[in-house]
Design a protein around this motif. Structure first.
Motif: not given
Length: 238
Positions: A41, A209, A220, A223, A228
């Protein structure tokens, strides 16, 4: 000849040793996973990305467990109405100006609105992996940023097209190319049949993500937890 009682004591001692080793090994695995999640993260993907001064307004939201992406139902760049229809809702008046979209494990999604709701069978299935996944869609009307759980994000038109394409690819369509909705938690949300594989290594938060990374947006690298994801969209950016 060994006394039967001594034999039983020896077996019990061996069992205790194996139990201790199992506990230690499990603890080490969990610790390694958490450390990897923290490192993943903190390490950025698309480190040089910059938010444009003018573009499409999105939001990243968390409920403390799941994260998702808020997008306008319609814009000059993309139209979600072919997949997310008013008539899918029991009360079409709840059809919003925006949708909050997430992807995740079907059992966890349907049964776990908060951590306290988590069932052991869903947790085990989620950890070891399952193809039983869903898209979750909430309808919102003119959302605004909130410091703790909803962060504003401006992306370019090209980036938004990539985000929309990545999300559309998760919808499972029927023979007539229609999405397949089912009841959600209330009047303003629905689940949709989806594809993908959920596991401890690719969670609902990894998915958020991943979609952003595919569009070239900084987030990140790995994550699995909501924190994160959210750390990359600070309150100060709102």
């Amino acid at each position: 000849m060994r006394h039967p009682t001594a034999e039983k004591v020896s077996m019990a001692t061996t069992a205790i040793k194996w139990l201790k080793r199992s506990v230690v090994a499990s603890g080490a695995i969990i610790a390694a996973y958490l450390l990897a999640a923290l490192a993943g993260s903190l390490l950025p993907a698309n480190q040089d990305w910059q938010s444009p001064d003018d573009g499409i307004e999105l939001f990243i939201e968390t409920n403390g467990l799941h994260t998702g992406i808020i997008m306008p139902i319609w814009s000059d760049v993309h139209d979600w109405t072919p997949l997310v229809r008013p008539e899918h809702l029991q009360a079409p008046s709840f059809y919003g100006s925006h949708i909050l979209v997430g992807w995740g494990h079907a059992g966890v999604y349907r049964n776990t609105r908060e951590w306290s709701d988590l069932h052991a069978r869903d947790a085990i299935s989620a950890v070891f992996g399952s193809d039983d996944v869903l898209i979750h869609v909430y309808h919102l009307k003119y959302p605004q940023a909130y410091p703790f759980y909803r962060r504003r994000l401006i992306v370019s038109e090209a980036e938004y097209r990539k985000i929309a394409t990545a999300i559309e690819a998760r919808f499972v369509l029927d023979d007539h190319y229609r999405s397949q909705p089912s009841a959600g938690y209330g009047k303003d949300d629905l689940f949709y049949a989806a594809n993908g594989h959920y596991s401890a290594f690719y969670t609902c938060n990894n998915w958020t993500s991943d979609v952003l990374q595919q569009a070239g947006i900084r987030t990140g690298r790995w994550t699995p937890f909501q924190g994160g994801v959210m750390r990359w969209f600070p309150e100060s950016a709102e």
